[in-house]
Design a protein around this motif. Structure first.
Motif, PDB file in Angstrom:
ATOM      1  N   ALA A 167       0.837  -1.203   0.000  1.00  0.00           N
ATOM      2  CA  ALA A 167       0.000   0.000   0.000  1.00  0.00           C
ATOM      3  C   ALA A 167       0.873   1.254   0.000  1.00  0.00           C
ATOM      4  O   ALA A 167       0.585   2.233  -0.700  1.00  0.00           O
ATOM      5  N   PHE A 168       1.951   1.219   0.777  1.00  0.00           N
ATOM      6  CA  PHE A 168       2.891   2.350   0.794  1.00  0.00           C
ATOM      7  C   PHE A 168       3.501   2.580  -0.580  1.00  0.00           C
ATOM      8  O   PHE A 168       3.572   3.722  -1.052  1.00  0.00           O
ATOM      9  N   GLU A 169       3.956   1.511  -1.234  1.00  0.00           N
ATOM     10  CA  GLU A 169       4.566   1.667  -2.558  1.00  0.00           C
ATOM     11  C   GLU A 169       3.575   2.263  -3.550  1.00  0.00           C
ATOM     12  O   GLU A 169       3.935   3.110  -4.364  1.00  0.00           O
ATOM     13  N   ARG A 170       2.332   1.810  -3.484  1.00  0.00           N
ATOM     14  CA  ARG A 170       1.319   2.334  -4.406  1.00  0.00           C
ATOM     15  C   ARG A 170       1.115   3.834  -4.164  1.00  0.00           C
ATOM     16  O   ARG A 170       1.083   4.632  -5.104  1.00  0.00           O
ATOM     17  N   GLN A 171       0.976   4.221  -2.886  1.00  0.00           N
ATOM     18  CA  GLN A 171       0.781   5.638  -2.570  1.00  0.00           C
ATOM     19  C   GLN A 171       2.018   6.465  -2.943  1.00  0.00           C
ATOM     20  O   GLN A 171       1.899   7.592  -3.412  1.00  0.00           O
ATOM     21  N   ARG A 172       3.203   5.886  -2.727  1.00  0.00           N
ATOM     22  CA  ARG A 172       4.429   6.626  -3.062  1.00  0.00           C
ATOM     23  C   ARG A 172       4.535   6.840  -4.573  1.00  0.00           C
ATOM     24  O   ARG A 172       4.939   7.908  -5.035  1.00  0.00           O
ATOM     25  N   ARG A 173       4.156   5.808  -5.363  1.00  0.00           N
ATOM     26  CA  ARG A 173       4.176   5.966  -6.819  1.00  0.00           C
ATOM     27  C   ARG A 173       3.214   7.066  -7.257  1.00  0.00           C
ATOM     28  O   ARG A 173       3.530   7.871  -8.141  1.00  0.00           O
ATOM     29  N   GLU A 174       2.049   7.096  -6.643  1.00  0.00           N
ATOM     30  CA  GLU A 174       1.065   8.117  -6.999  1.00  0.00           C
ATOM     31  C   GLU A 174       1.597   9.514  -6.669  1.00  0.00           C
ATOM     32  O   GLU A 174       1.469  10.447  -7.455  1.00  0.00           O
ATOM     33  N   ARG A 175       2.218   9.646  -5.500  1.00  0.00           N
ATOM     34  CA  ARG A 175       2.782  10.947  -5.113  1.00  0.00           C
ATOM     35  C   ARG A 175       3.920  11.344  -6.039  1.00  0.00           C
ATOM     36  O   ARG A 175       4.066  12.515  -6.396  1.00  0.00           O
ATOM     37  N   ALA A 176       4.748  10.362  -6.415  1.00  0.00           N
ATOM     38  CA  ALA A 176       5.872  10.653  -7.304  1.00  0.00           C
ATOM     39  C   ALA A 176       5.360  11.125  -8.662  1.00  0.00           C
ATOM     40  O   ALA A 176       5.921  12.056  -9.261  1.00  0.00           O
ATOM     41  N   ALA A 177       4.292  10.476  -9.154  1.00  0.00           N
ATOM     42  CA  ALA A 177       3.721  10.873 -10.438  1.00  0.00           C
ATOM     43  C   ALA A 177       3.164  12.295 -10.357  1.00  0.00           C
ATOM     44  O   ALA A 177       3.331  13.108 -11.272  1.00  0.00           O
ATOM     45  N   GLN A 178       2.495  12.595  -9.232  1.00  0.00           N
ATOM     46  CA  GLN A 178       1.949  13.939  -9.053  1.00  0.00           C
ATOM     47  C   GLN A 178       3.070  14.976  -8.980  1.00  0.00           C
ATOM     48  O   GLN A 178       2.981  16.059  -9.564  1.00  0.00           O
ATOM     49  N   ALA A 179       4.158  14.620  -8.255  1.00  0.00           N
ATOM     50  CA  ALA A 179       5.286  15.549  -8.139  1.00  0.00           C
ATOM     51  C   ALA A 179       5.953  15.774  -9.495  1.00  0.00           C
ATOM     52  O   ALA A 179       6.359  16.892  -9.821  1.00  0.00           O
ATOM     53  N   ALA A 180       6.074  14.700 -10.287  1.00  0.00           N
ATOM     54  CA  ALA A 180       6.687  14.832 -11.610  1.00  0.00           C
ATOM     55  C   ALA A 180       5.843  15.731 -12.507  1.00  0.00           C
ATOM     56  O   ALA A 180       6.381  16.577 -13.240  1.00  0.00           O
ATOM     57  N   ALA A 181       4.519  15.542 -12.436  1.00  0.00           N
ATOM     58  CA  ALA A 181       3.631  16.385 -13.240  1.00  0.00           C
ATOM     59  C   ALA A 181       3.727  17.842 -12.796  1.00  0.00           C
ATOM     60  O   ALA A 181       3.768  18.766 -13.621  1.00  0.00           O
ATOM     61  N   ALA A 182       3.786  18.050 -11.467  1.00  0.00           N
ATOM     62  CA  ALA A 182       3.899  19.418 -10.955  1.00  0.00           C
ATOM     63  C   ALA A 182       5.225  20.041 -11.369  1.00  0.00           C
ATOM     64  O   ALA A 182       5.301  21.237 -11.690  1.00  0.00           O
ATOM     65  N   ARG A 183       6.278  19.231 -11.372  1.00  0.00           N
ATOM     66  CA  ARG A 183       7.595  19.751 -11.761  1.00  0.00           C
ATOM     67  C   ARG A 183       7.593  20.157 -13.234  1.00  0.00           C
ATOM     68  O   ARG A 183       8.125  21.216 -13.594  1.00  0.00           O
ATOM     69  N   GLU A 184       7.011  19.317 -14.101  1.00  0.00           N
ATOM     70  CA  GLU A 184       6.939  19.655 -15.517  1.00  0.00           C
ATOM     71  C   GLU A 184       6.153  20.952 -15.731  1.00  0.00           C
ATOM     72  O   GLU A 184       6.550  21.815 -16.531  1.00  0.00           O
ATOM     73  N   LYS A 185       5.070  21.080 -14.991  1.00  0.00           N
ATOM     74  CA  LYS A 185       4.259  22.293 -15.105  1.00  0.00           C
ATOM     75  C   LYS A 185       5.052  23.505 -14.636  1.00  0.00           C
ATOM     76  O   LYS A 185       5.006  24.582 -15.258  1.00  0.00           O
ATOM     77  N   GLN A 186       5.805  23.337 -13.539  1.00  0.00           N
ATOM     78  CA  GLN A 186       6.593  24.448 -13.014  1.00  0.00           C
ATOM     79  C   GLN A 186       7.709  24.845 -13.971  1.00  0.00           C
ATOM     80  O   GLN A 186       7.985  26.027 -14.173  1.00  0.00           O
ATOM     81  N   VAL A 187       8.376  23.842 -14.559  1.00  0.00           N
ATOM     82  CA  VAL A 187       9.445  24.131 -15.510  1.00  0.00           C
ATOM     83  C   VAL A 187       8.903  24.945 -16.685  1.00  0.00           C
ATOM     84  O   VAL A 187       9.528  25.926 -17.135  1.00  0.00           O
ATOM     85  N   ALA A 188       7.722  24.549 -17.195  1.00  0.00           N
ATOM     86  CA  ALA A 188       7.114  25.279 -18.302  1.00  0.00           C
ATOM     87  C   ALA A 188       6.779  26.712 -17.895  1.00  0.00           C
ATOM     88  O   ALA A 188       6.994  27.668 -18.655  1.00  0.00           O
TER      89      ALA A 188
END
Length: 621
Positions: free
Chosen positions: A230-251
């Protein structure tokens, strides 16, 4: 409830814990996870009072008894049973008081308290815990000093479990255990009712015991509900959200920077440019996920040898003449075998591994090995015996004399030792890094057979997962001894039980073996011992089956190649038909396409039928 409020710890000028804040519910079973070196043991020492934080505070329930397994193993001429009973300090003090006083009132009060804590049942409870951790009755009554350090650490663990603290702190409790003792410990912890915090890299233990995961990363902690999956699943979801936020911020940063670069020197837009420059300065960059060189495992695969690699025929093996440890060994290893050796420590798993590795000779019977067989044999001793003053480059160069520096560095690079890592002293490395170095050393010759004895002991969860993936990609045979069930389940497709002075195939799954160890499935069904002729017939039939399977696999590869070629030809023909200049010969092209499509359909059918034949053969086997 346990509260950590902004705890900061600095050691040697480095910040290990950086404002750690968390609230652990009373009665929670918490798994503390994080990469090697993240600070998990440091946090445990803060909880025990062994380290005073530089900043922040800790709140524990009033009067809570804390139990923590020290790294120093118990010793002396006392017995394991004595040591475990002494761990209940209240019982020991009450018994001492009864023996030392003549005051009837004090004696009566002491006996009342002894009855209240069920002291009469303590010896039986202590014996059960020791038995679960691998000590039979004779071992429970031997002097502690007659045991190795690993076994004495088990005694320390037994004493801690016996004392039943209100807060149980366990730091890698399965490190000195075999699979069987690990299964027992997991079962024990599952029913433990007090609050517990467990540092572990055992995925199955965390899934089956923990109801919360406390993840320590970059000096900070995050609490997740559920087990490790369950932790790994939640961590993957958070990582995906952080990556999307980072891409948006870079743009967004690029957009702001482009505006500033274009208009900052224009009088009518200078104010707007200044505003955007301030926005850029305030924008805290979102960090990208860090790449970890500690996750690199890449086993070189050797040229293929014809089966079998090794055959043991009624072989015996041991260390003293006339005193074999294992007898009647009838084992065959083929190039595509993936084998797990099961059985309690002391039953002979390492002895069998050393025989297969060629470090021991068969005393009786016969052992036949392929003439050009190369074996890579990994043990924890190799990790411990690495020269702390040498670098990975020094170690590898010694074992590859005459090899060009590029080849030496290439082998180290397969395991993450590139650049400065290759010239770093072993004494400065973590246990996981030293384990990776040992693995790189034993596989330098591209072995046909890998024998791994507890390869995961110093690896964190992510590194273990990388090791499993590397073994899946490795094209040679694998024999593994491990207490990590997740690794065994994903690596081994054949189980051999080393028990009662011999080794035999275990007819069942790893779950079946777990049930057997924990007494959930009764005794293993008795089987009549096969005669010598029957065994030879069975081996011959198995060899024939493997040979048929090998031919079928070759046929599948050939069929795959043919399908790929025909698919490419068909695509090229389709492109030719779209060319306007081809209209004059369209009828010929259509006829050729129909014939090619028919051949492709036949090739695909042959491919599928051959693949189904392989699957049917594996099921039948």
């Amino acid at each position: 409830m346990i509260r950590l409020d902004g705890i900061t710890v600095r050691l040697g000028g480095n910040t290990i814990l950086d404002g750690v804040t968390a609230a652990l519910p009373e009665g929670a079973r918490v798994g503390l996870v994080g990469r090697n070196g993240a600070g998990k043991s440091t946090l445990m020492r803060v909880l025990t009072g062994g380290i005073d934080p530089d900043d922040g505070g800790l709140s524990l329930p009033a009067g809570a008894r804390i139990g923590y397994l020290e790294q120093e193993a118990p010793a002396g001429d006392g017995t394991p049973l004595d040591a475990v009973l002494a761990a209940d300090t209240e019982r020991a003090a009450l018994l001492a008081e009864v023996a030392a006083t003549d005051d009837p009132a004090r004696v009566a009060a002491a006996h009342d308290r002894l009855n209240a804590i069920e002291a009469h049942a303590a010896p039986a409870r202590a014996a059960r815990i020791l038995a679960g951790l691998g000590f039979d009755e004779a071992m429970q009554n031997r002097p502690l000093d007659s045991f190795s350090g690993g076994w004495r650490m088990r005694v320390g663990l037994a004493g801690l479990l016996f004392s039943q603290p209100d807060l149980l702190l366990l730091d890698e409790p399965s490190n000195h255990l075999d699979l069987e003792a690990t299964l027992w410990l997991e079962n024990f912890l599952r029913s433990y009712r007090a609050t517990m915090l467990v540092v572990s890299h055992e995925r199955d233990l965390l899934n089956n015991v923990a109801d919360h995961i406390l993840h320590l990363e970059r000096g900070r902690v995050t609490l997740y509900a559920g087990g490790y999956d369950a932790f790994e699943r939640q961590r993957r979801e958070r990582a995906a959200q952080a990556a999307a936020a980072r891409e948006k911020q870079v743009a967004e940063r690029q957009k702001l920077q482009a505006f500033v670069d274009r208009w900052r020197y224009k009088a009518h837009t200078a104010r707007q440019a200044q505003s955007r420059m301030k926005a850029l300065a305030r924008m805290e960059p979102i960090a990208a996920a860090a790449e970890d060189p500690g996750l690199v495992f890449d086993f070189p695969s050797a040229n293929e040898l014809k089966p079998p690699l090794i055959v043991l025929d009624d072989a015996s093996v041991g260390y003293e003449v006339g005193k074999p440890i294992l007898r009647r060994l009838n084992i065959r290893l083929d190039p595509d075998d993936r084998v797990a050796l099961l059985g309690r420590n002391g039953n002979g798993k390492t002895t069998l591994a050393r025989l297969l590795a060629g470090q021991l000779a068969a005393m009786d019977g016969a052992m036949t090995a392929a003439g050009k067989l190369r074996v890579g044999y990994f043990t924890q001793y190799q990790v411990e015996e690495l020269d702390r003053d040498d670098t990975p480059l020094d170690h590898m160069a010694r074992l590859m004399p005459g090899a060009p520096p590029k080849a030496v560095r290439a082998q180290l690079g397969r395991f993450g030792f590139s650049g400065d890592m290759a010239t770093r002293k072993v004494g400065q490395m973590s246990g996981g890094e030293r384990a990776r170095l040992a693995l790189s050393l034993v596989t330098r010759d591209a072995p046909h057979l890998l024998i791994l004895d507890e390869p995961t002991n110093h690896l964190d969860v992510d590194a273990r997962e990388a090791l499993v993936q590397a073994l899946a990609a490795y094209e040679g045979a694998v024999v593994v001894v491990s207490h990590d069930r997740h690794m065994l389940a994903l690596t081994a497709d054949r189980l051999i039980l080393v028990d009662n002075g011999t080794a035999r195939t275990f007819d069942g799954t790893l779950d079946d073996y777990t049930d057997l160890v924990l007494g959930r499935g009764g005794e293993a069904p008795a089987r009549a011992a096969p005669s010598a002729d029957t065994k030879k017939d069975a081996r011959r039939a198995a060899a024939d089956l493997r040979e048929r399977q090998r031919e079928l696999r070759k046929a599948v590869r050939a069929a795959e190649t043919e399908v790929a070629r025909l698919t490419t030809d068909l695509a090229a023909l389709d492109r030719a038909m779209l060319d306007p200049a081809a209209s004059a010969r369209m009828s010929d092209l259509m006829r050729d396409r129909a014939a090619l499509a028919q051949r492709l359909e036949a090739a695909e059918t042959h491919w599928l039928e051959t693949a189904e034949a392989i699957e049917a053969g594996e099921v039948a086997a």
